[in-house]
Design a protein around this motif. Structure first.
Motif, PDB file in Angstrom:
ATOM      1  N   THR A  59       0.840  -1.196   0.000  1.00  0.00           N
ATOM      2  CA  THR A  59       0.000   0.000   0.000  1.00  0.00           C
ATOM      3  C   THR A  59       0.877   1.248   0.000  1.00  0.00           C
ATOM      4  OG1 THR A  59      -0.101   0.060   2.423  1.00  0.00           O
ATOM      5  CG2 THR A  59      -1.819  -1.196   1.287  1.00  0.00           C
ATOM      6  N   ASP A  60       0.302   2.371  -0.468  1.00  0.00           N
ATOM      7  CA  ASP A  60       1.069   3.614  -0.383  1.00  0.00           C
ATOM      8  C   ASP A  60       1.114   4.060   1.078  1.00  0.00           C
ATOM      9  OD1 ASP A  60      -0.959   5.778   0.287  1.00  0.00           O
ATOM     10  OD2 ASP A  60      -1.914   4.924  -1.489  1.00  0.00           O
ATOM     11  N   SER A  61       1.990   4.978   1.375  1.00  0.00           N
ATOM     12  CA  SER A  61       2.220   5.365   2.773  1.00  0.00           C
ATOM     13  C   SER A  61       1.468   6.624   3.185  1.00  0.00           C
ATOM     14  CB  SER A  61       3.726   5.575   3.000  1.00  0.00           C
ATOM     15  OG  SER A  61       4.215   6.599   2.144  1.00  0.00           O
ATOM     16  N   THR A  62       0.424   6.965   2.420  1.00  0.00           N
ATOM     17  CA  THR A  62      -0.274   8.224   2.703  1.00  0.00           C
ATOM     18  C   THR A  62      -1.592   8.041   3.452  1.00  0.00           C
ATOM     19  OG1 THR A  62      -1.459   8.194   0.591  1.00  0.00           O
ATOM     20  CG2 THR A  62       0.717   9.236   0.619  1.00  0.00           C
ATOM     21  N   GLN A  63      -2.040   6.791   3.627  1.00  0.00           N
ATOM     22  CA  GLN A  63      -3.361   6.598   4.229  1.00  0.00           C
ATOM     23  C   GLN A  63      -3.304   5.858   5.567  1.00  0.00           C
ATOM     24  OE1 GLN A  63      -6.745   5.936   1.287  1.00  0.00           O
ATOM     25  NE2 GLN A  63      -5.015   5.189   0.078  1.00  0.00           N
ATOM     26  N   LEU A  64      -2.697   4.685   5.587  1.00  0.00           N
ATOM     27  CA  LEU A  64      -2.606   3.931   6.832  1.00  0.00           C
ATOM     28  C   LEU A  64      -1.676   4.659   7.797  1.00  0.00           C
ATOM     29  CD1 LEU A  64      -2.281   0.295   5.391  1.00  0.00           C
ATOM     30  CD2 LEU A  64      -4.361   1.518   6.098  1.00  0.00           C
ATOM     31  N   ARG A  65      -2.044   4.634   9.074  1.00  0.00           N
ATOM     32  CA  ARG A  65      -1.285   5.356  10.098  1.00  0.00           C
ATOM     33  C   ARG A  65      -0.835   4.395  11.194  1.00  0.00           C
ATOM     34  NH1 ARG A  65       0.163   8.298   6.871  1.00  0.00           N
ATOM     35  NH2 ARG A  65       1.402   9.283   8.516  1.00  0.00           N
ATOM     36  N   THR A  66       0.439   4.090  11.202  1.00  0.00           N
ATOM     37  CA  THR A  66       1.044   3.153  12.156  1.00  0.00           C
ATOM     38  C   THR A  66       0.263   1.830  12.188  1.00  0.00           C
ATOM     39  OG1 THR A  66       1.285   5.151  13.537  1.00  0.00           O
ATOM     40  CG2 THR A  66       2.245   3.108  14.363  1.00  0.00           C
ATOM     41  N   THR A  98     -10.126  -1.348   6.127  1.00  0.00           N
ATOM     42  CA  THR A  98     -10.294  -2.556   5.326  1.00  0.00           C
ATOM     43  C   THR A  98      -9.585  -2.353   3.992  1.00  0.00           C
ATOM     44  OG1 THR A  98     -12.396  -1.815   4.356  1.00  0.00           O
ATOM     45  CG2 THR A  98     -12.513  -3.123   6.385  1.00  0.00           C
ATOM     46  N   LEU A  99      -8.962  -3.440   3.504  1.00  0.00           N
ATOM     47  CA  LEU A  99      -8.247  -3.407   2.240  1.00  0.00           C
ATOM     48  C   LEU A  99      -8.905  -4.325   1.225  1.00  0.00           C
ATOM     49  CD1 LEU A  99      -4.488  -3.724   3.363  1.00  0.00           C
ATOM     50  CD2 LEU A  99      -5.825  -1.629   3.033  1.00  0.00           C
ATOM     51  N   ALA A 100      -8.777  -3.970  -0.058  1.00  0.00           N
ATOM     52  CA  ALA A 100      -9.186  -4.850  -1.146  1.00  0.00           C
ATOM     53  C   ALA A 100      -8.059  -5.858  -1.405  1.00  0.00           C
ATOM     54  CB  ALA A 100      -9.475  -4.037  -2.412  1.00  0.00           C
ATOM     55  N   ALA A 101      -8.344  -6.881  -2.176  1.00  0.00           N
ATOM     56  CA  ALA A 101      -7.364  -7.930  -2.443  1.00  0.00           C
ATOM     57  C   ALA A 101      -6.147  -7.408  -3.191  1.00  0.00           C
ATOM     58  CB  ALA A 101      -8.012  -9.065  -3.221  1.00  0.00           C
ATOM     59  N   ASN A 102      -6.286  -6.259  -3.873  1.00  0.00           N
ATOM     60  CA  ASN A 102      -5.157  -5.688  -4.622  1.00  0.00           C
ATOM     61  C   ASN A 102      -4.382  -4.640  -3.820  1.00  0.00           C
ATOM     62  OD1 ASN A 102      -6.933  -3.559  -4.591  1.00  0.00           O
ATOM     63  ND2 ASN A 102      -7.065  -3.315  -6.811  1.00  0.00           N
ATOM     64  N   GLY A 103      -4.751  -4.471  -2.560  1.00  0.00           N
ATOM     65  CA  GLY A 103      -4.032  -3.544  -1.697  1.00  0.00           C
ATOM     66  C   GLY A 103      -4.629  -2.157  -1.611  1.00  0.00           C
ATOM     67  N   GLN A 104      -5.668  -1.899  -2.381  1.00  0.00           N
ATOM     68  CA  GLN A 104      -6.311  -0.585  -2.289  1.00  0.00           C
ATOM     69  C   GLN A 104      -7.103  -0.491  -0.981  1.00  0.00           C
ATOM     70  OE1 GLN A 104      -5.960   2.008  -4.625  1.00  0.00           O
ATOM     71  NE2 GLN A 104      -4.352   0.598  -5.325  1.00  0.00           N
ATOM     72  N   VAL A 105      -7.076   0.674  -0.372  1.00  0.00           N
ATOM     73  CA  VAL A 105      -7.850   0.888   0.845  1.00  0.00           C
ATOM     74  C   VAL A 105      -9.324   1.006   0.477  1.00  0.00           C
ATOM     75  CG1 VAL A 105      -8.300   2.448   2.775  1.00  0.00           C
ATOM     76  CG2 VAL A 105      -5.945   2.016   2.048  1.00  0.00           C
ATOM     77  N   GLN A 106     -10.151   0.121   1.021  1.00  0.00           N
ATOM     78  CA  GLN A 106     -11.596   0.169   0.764  1.00  0.00           C
ATOM     79  C   GLN A 106     -12.254   1.204   1.662  1.00  0.00           C
ATOM     80  OE1 GLN A 106     -12.727  -4.007   1.278  1.00  0.00           O
ATOM     81  NE2 GLN A 106     -13.151  -4.132  -0.911  1.00  0.00           N
ATOM     82  N   THR A 107     -12.121   0.991   2.966  1.00  0.00           N
ATOM     83  CA  THR A 107     -12.679   1.926   3.947  1.00  0.00           C
ATOM     84  C   THR A 107     -11.580   2.267   4.935  1.00  0.00           C
ATOM     85  OG1 THR A 107     -14.841   0.840   3.745  1.00  0.00           O
ATOM     86  CG2 THR A 107     -14.527   2.336   5.609  1.00  0.00           C
ATOM     87  N   LEU A 108     -11.136   3.519   4.908  1.00  0.00           N
ATOM     88  CA  LEU A 108     -10.016   3.900   5.759  1.00  0.00           C
ATOM     89  C   LEU A 108     -10.371   3.765   7.233  1.00  0.00           C
ATOM     90  CD1 LEU A 108      -7.154   5.001   5.999  1.00  0.00           C
ATOM     91  CD2 LEU A 108      -8.131   7.317   5.987  1.00  0.00           C
ATOM     92  N   LYS A 109     -11.550   4.273   7.611  1.00  0.00           N
ATOM     93  CA  LYS A 109     -11.951   4.201   9.012  1.00  0.00           C
ATOM     94  C   LYS A 109     -13.233   3.392   9.134  1.00  0.00           C
ATOM     95  CE  LYS A 109      -9.463   8.342  10.449  1.00  0.00           C
ATOM     96  NZ  LYS A 109      -9.494   9.625  11.195  1.00  0.00           N
ATOM     97  N   TRP A 110     -13.069   2.078   8.944  1.00  0.00           N
ATOM     98  CA  TRP A 110     -14.196   1.136   9.078  1.00  0.00           C
ATOM     99  C   TRP A 110     -14.714   1.138  10.514  1.00  0.00           C
ATOM    100  CZ3 TRP A 110     -14.170  -3.503  11.971  1.00  0.00           C
ATOM    101  CH2 TRP A 110     -15.296  -4.315  11.771  1.00  0.00           C
ATOM    102  N   THR A 167       2.626   1.240   5.941  1.00  0.00           N
ATOM    103  CA  THR A 167       2.125   0.450   4.812  1.00  0.00           C
ATOM    104  C   THR A 167       1.821  -0.971   5.271  1.00  0.00           C
ATOM    105  OG1 THR A 167       4.319  -0.366   4.126  1.00  0.00           O
ATOM    106  CG2 THR A 167       3.584   1.735   3.179  1.00  0.00           C
ATOM    107  N   VAL A 168       1.128  -1.704   4.378  1.00  0.00           N
ATOM    108  CA  VAL A 168       0.990  -3.147   4.499  1.00  0.00           C
ATOM    109  C   VAL A 168       1.516  -3.755   3.203  1.00  0.00           C
ATOM    110  CG1 VAL A 168      -0.626  -5.092   4.578  1.00  0.00           C
ATOM    111  CG2 VAL A 168      -0.936  -3.153   6.109  1.00  0.00           C
ATOM    112  N   ALA A 169       2.388  -4.749   3.307  1.00  0.00           N
ATOM    113  CA  ALA A 169       2.929  -5.428   2.130  1.00  0.00           C
ATOM    114  C   ALA A 169       2.374  -6.843   2.069  1.00  0.00           C
ATOM    115  CB  ALA A 169       4.449  -5.460   2.189  1.00  0.00           C
ATOM    116  N   ALA A 170       2.059  -7.302   0.847  1.00  0.00           N
ATOM    117  CA  ALA A 170       1.525  -8.651   0.635  1.00  0.00           C
ATOM    118  C   ALA A 170       2.550  -9.491  -0.094  1.00  0.00           C
ATOM    119  CB  ALA A 170       0.234  -8.574  -0.183  1.00  0.00           C
ATOM    120  N   TYR A 171       2.706 -10.739   0.353  1.00  0.00           N
ATOM    121  CA  TYR A 171       3.676 -11.665  -0.229  1.00  0.00           C
ATOM    122  C   TYR A 171       3.011 -12.995  -0.561  1.00  0.00           C
ATOM    123  CZ  TYR A 171       7.170  -8.425   1.659  1.00  0.00           C
ATOM    124  OH  TYR A 171       7.910  -7.317   1.953  1.00  0.00           O
ATOM    125  N   GLN A 172       3.312 -13.527  -1.734  1.00  0.00           N
ATOM    126  CA  GLN A 172       2.823 -14.845  -2.100  1.00  0.00           C
ATOM    127  C   GLN A 172       3.698 -15.904  -1.424  1.00  0.00           C
ATOM    128  OE1 GLN A 172       0.073 -15.318  -4.506  1.00  0.00           O
ATOM    129  NE2 GLN A 172       0.101 -17.178  -3.270  1.00  0.00           N
TER     130      GLN A 172
END
Length: 277
Positions: free
Chosen positions: A28-35, A68-80, A270-275
Motif C-alpha cells: 500500500t502507499d504510505s499516505t493513508q494507513l497510520r502506524t 479494510t483493504l481490497a485484495a489488490n491492496g487498495q484501501v476500501q474503507t479507511l476508518k471502518w 504500509t501493508v505489504a503482501a507476499y505470495q
C-alpha cells in the motif's frame, strides 16, 4: 540405515528451506494507513482488516482506527471502525471482532463496524494480540504483566500468568493447540493443556506475530525480520529483512486459501503482501 535417515532428514530440511522465498505482490502507499500494527483476514468473507494506532503505541489518545483493504491492496474503507486508542491484535468470533486496545478489549459488530462495548480486564497493562479458540472463546496477551486473558461472553479472567512469558505478544490457536511468542525473551512456546509451556524456538527478540503454514509457522519480529519455523526439526530460517528500509514487521496476517502473507510495517505506514510458495 541410521546415516541414511539422517542424510534424508537434512536434505528434506535444506530443500524446504530453499522453497520459502516470498514473492512480493504489492504494498500500500504510505499516505493513508497510520502506524498499522496488525492484519487480520476473515476467512468467512475474505475481508482484510488493518489496525491503525495513529500515534504512540501505548497512548490513549482516541485516534486509533481499523481499515479494510481490497485484495489488490487498495484501501476500501479507511476508518471502518473508529473510537479506539492504539488498537493492535484482532480476532473474530460469532460475528464480533475483539480488538486489543491498551487496557481494554473493544467488541465490534462485524456487520456495521460499530463498537458495541469495551471490556476491561482487571489489572490489564499492555494488551497486545488476540486469538480465538476452537469453541469461540477469545484469548488476549498482555505484554505488560506476563498474562493471557480469557474472554467468555462478557466475562474476562486470567487464563495464564507465568514469569516465563516475558512480554507475551503473538498468540495463535491452531486447532486445539495454543502458541505464544514473547517479545521480551524472544521465545516461541506451545501452551500445553495443563498450562505448562513447551519451548519450541528461541532467538526471536522483539517477537510479534504468529501465523501457521500447514504444520510450520511464520514468526515476525517487530524490528523488521520474518522467520519461518519448521515443526519437523525446529529449524528457524530468516525469510525477510526490511530493517535497511526502516520498515518494521509487526503482527502479520495470512490468507490460508490464497496463500498470501500480509506484513504491517508499523512506522513505514504500509501493508505489504507476499505470495507464499
Amino acid at each position: 540405515m541410521k546415516y541414511f535417515v539422517l542424510i534424508t532428514s537434512l536434505l528434506t530440511s535444506l530443500t524446504a528451506s530453499a522453497q520459502v522465498q516470498l514473492q512480493k505482490l504489492w504494498e500500500t502507499d504510505s499516505t493513508q494507513l497510520r502506524t498499522p500494527e496488525s492484519v487480520l483476514v476473515d476467512p468467512a468473507s475474505s475481508s482484510i482488516y488493518v489496525s491503525n494506532i495513529d500515534g504512540k503505541p501505548w497512548e490513549a489518545d482516541g485516534k486509533g482506527f481499523i481499515s479494510t483493504l481490497a485484495a489488490n491492496g487498495q484501501v476500501q474503507t479507511l476508518k471502518w471502525a473508529e473510537g479506539l486508542n492504539a488498537p493492535k491484535g484482532m480476532g473474530i468470533s460469532k460475528g464480533k471482532m475483539y480488538v486489543a486496545d491498551i487496557t481494554e478489549i473493544a467488541v465490534i459488530n462485524v456487520r456495521s463496524g460499530h463498537i458495541e462495548r469495551k471490556l476491561k480486564p482487571e489489572g490489564a497493562v499492555n494488551l497486545n494480540d488476540v486469538t480465538v479458540g476452537p469453541n469461540g472463546d477469545v484469548y488476549v496477551t498482555d505484554s505488560g504483566n506476563s498474562r493471557i486473558y480469557h474472554v467468555k461472553g462478557k466475562n474476562v479472567s486470567v487464563y495464564l500468568e507465568s514469569p516465563e512469558l516475558q512480554r507475551p505478544n503473538g498468540i495463535k490457536f491452531v486447532g486445539d493447540r495454543m502458541f505464544v511468542l514473547t517479545s521480551g525473551s524472544g521465545v516461541f512456546y506451545e501452551v500445553n493443556s495443563d498450562k505448562s509451556l513447551k519451548k519450541l524456538a528461541e532467538g526471536l527478540p522483539s517477537g510479534d506475530g504468529i501465523e501457521p503454514d500447514g504444520t510450520n509457522f511464520f514468526l515476525s519480529r517487530w524490528e523488521g525480520v520474518l522467520h519461518y519455523w519448521y515443526a519437523a526439526d525446529g529449524k528457524l530460517v530468516q525469510v525477510l529483512d526490511t530493517r535497511a528500509q526502516k520498515k518494521n514487521c509487526a503482527d502479520i496476517g495470512i490468507d490460508q486459501g490464497k496463500k498470501v502473507l500480509y506484513v504491517p510495517t508499523f512506522n513505514g505506514n504500509t501493508v505489504a503482501a507476499y505470495q507464499i510458495p
